[in-house]
Design a protein around this motif. Sequence first.
Motif, mmCIF file in Angstrom:
data_model
loop_
_atom_site.group_PDB
_atom_site.id
_atom_site.type_symbol
_atom_site.label_atom_id
_atom_site.label_comp_id
_atom_site.label_asym_id
_atom_site.label_seq_id
_atom_site.Cartn_x
_atom_site.Cartn_y
_atom_site.Cartn_z
ATOM 1 N N GLN A 172 36.969 33.334 38.566
ATOM 2 C CA GLN A 172 38.188 33.249 39.184
ATOM 3 C C GLN A 172 39.561 32.823 38.718
ATOM 4 N N ALA A 173 40.700 33.153 38.910
ATOM 5 C CA ALA A 173 42.445 32.340 38.510
ATOM 6 C C ALA A 173 43.303 32.145 39.686
ATOM 7 N N ARG B 82 43.018 36.719 36.173
ATOM 8 C CA ARG B 82 44.772 36.208 35.548
ATOM 9 C C ARG B 82 45.586 37.423 36.573
ATOM 10 N N TYR B 83 45.579 38.662 36.403
ATOM 11 C CA TYR B 83 46.525 39.687 36.811
ATOM 12 C C TYR B 83 46.334 39.811 37.819
ATOM 13 N N MET B 84 45.006 39.741 39.073
ATOM 14 C CA MET B 84 45.341 39.690 40.180
ATOM 15 C C MET B 84 46.032 38.167 41.038
ATOM 16 N N ALA B 85 45.768 36.970 39.537
ATOM 17 C CA ALA B 85 46.446 35.521 40.854
ATOM 18 C C ALA B 85 47.846 35.831 40.815
ATOM 19 N N ILE B 86 47.958 36.379 39.633
ATOM 20 C CA ILE B 86 49.759 36.392 39.268
ATOM 21 C C ILE B 86 50.512 37.278 40.447
ATOM 22 N N ALA C 149 37.623 38.289 39.631
ATOM 23 C CA ALA C 149 37.073 39.344 39.373
ATOM 24 C C ALA C 149 36.228 39.577 38.288
ATOM 25 N N ASP C 150 35.230 40.266 37.605
ATOM 26 C CA ASP C 150 34.117 40.050 36.785
ATOM 27 C C ASP C 150 35.328 39.688 35.704
ATOM 28 N N PHE D 229 32.944 31.667 38.269
ATOM 29 C CA PHE D 229 32.538 31.133 39.515
ATOM 30 C C PHE D 229 31.845 32.416 40.494
ATOM 31 N N PRO D 230 30.522 31.943 39.759
ATOM 32 C CA PRO D 230 28.964 32.942 40.321
ATOM 33 C C PRO D 230 29.199 33.078 41.741
#
Length: 297
Positions: free
Chosen positions: A37-38, A72-76, A65-66, A28-29
Amino acid sequence: MLSLAAFRYRNVLKSDGGPIARIAVREFPVYGRRMYQANAWLADGVIPERRKFALYSDADGTGAADVPMVARYMAISEAMERWAFHVKVRADDRELYGFDLDESSNGMAAFPGMFPSQARKRAMLEAVERASVLAWWEGLLDGEVRPTEWPGISALVLPSPIGYGVTVLAFREVRPDTFAYGHGAATDFFGACERAVMELARHEYVLGLHRLSRGVTAEAAPSDLFERRALFFSSAEGHALFQARLQRKTTGRRFVARVAYDTELRGPWSDYAAVWRVLIDPPSRDFLADTERYFFW
């Protein structure tokens, strides 16, 4: 902030007995910066039927995140927050968490740390962000427009109503008569800018998809209130309303913030992450009114 995501989320997938059905990650630039992006979806039966969206994903959690794993962790984590919200918003003890005052997820955050206080810090910033934007739009708080390091993106800087953190509302013209926005809060201006620009990039992305879909399908206009607002303020008419508020200074009463709730929400999600809610009394309940002409989504 020390994260134990690798440990606490090790069995989060449904295939391992957890609540997450699936996770999708893609590049996701963001204005020249390589990001990921997750999206994470809770398993069927964990929450009630999802709302139907026309613009944004129906994922229960989204993170960017970069580093793909961090996204993934942020989406969870956001999915854990949504799980707690859906369980508590209609629960018998809902008033303990302020859902009798504000039935939205304002001021909620989840974090897979060692201590619940780590989630509280994030919830505090979420509460500051939402309260600042509401108070500004209702003419109870003034901000200052500043340039950013991202070309073409301006930042409205809003002071914290409780003396902690700062909120940035980023905006830009995507193409003639089409505008995108994003807001975020952090402990400093640059951090708030990064969060706001990420949200702006997401808004710009879904506006582009919507523009393409109109030429291919006869898709109906969004029924979700917040999506209708996202579309309205992307238009020339909506942006003119936004600009009018930018030019108008507060002359009457000022926003006096009150932290109404500041507590952890405990439940089955607590096996994976702490979920906290900090609720700052909104200036009014107008943000829930069925109108596109309120700047909040």
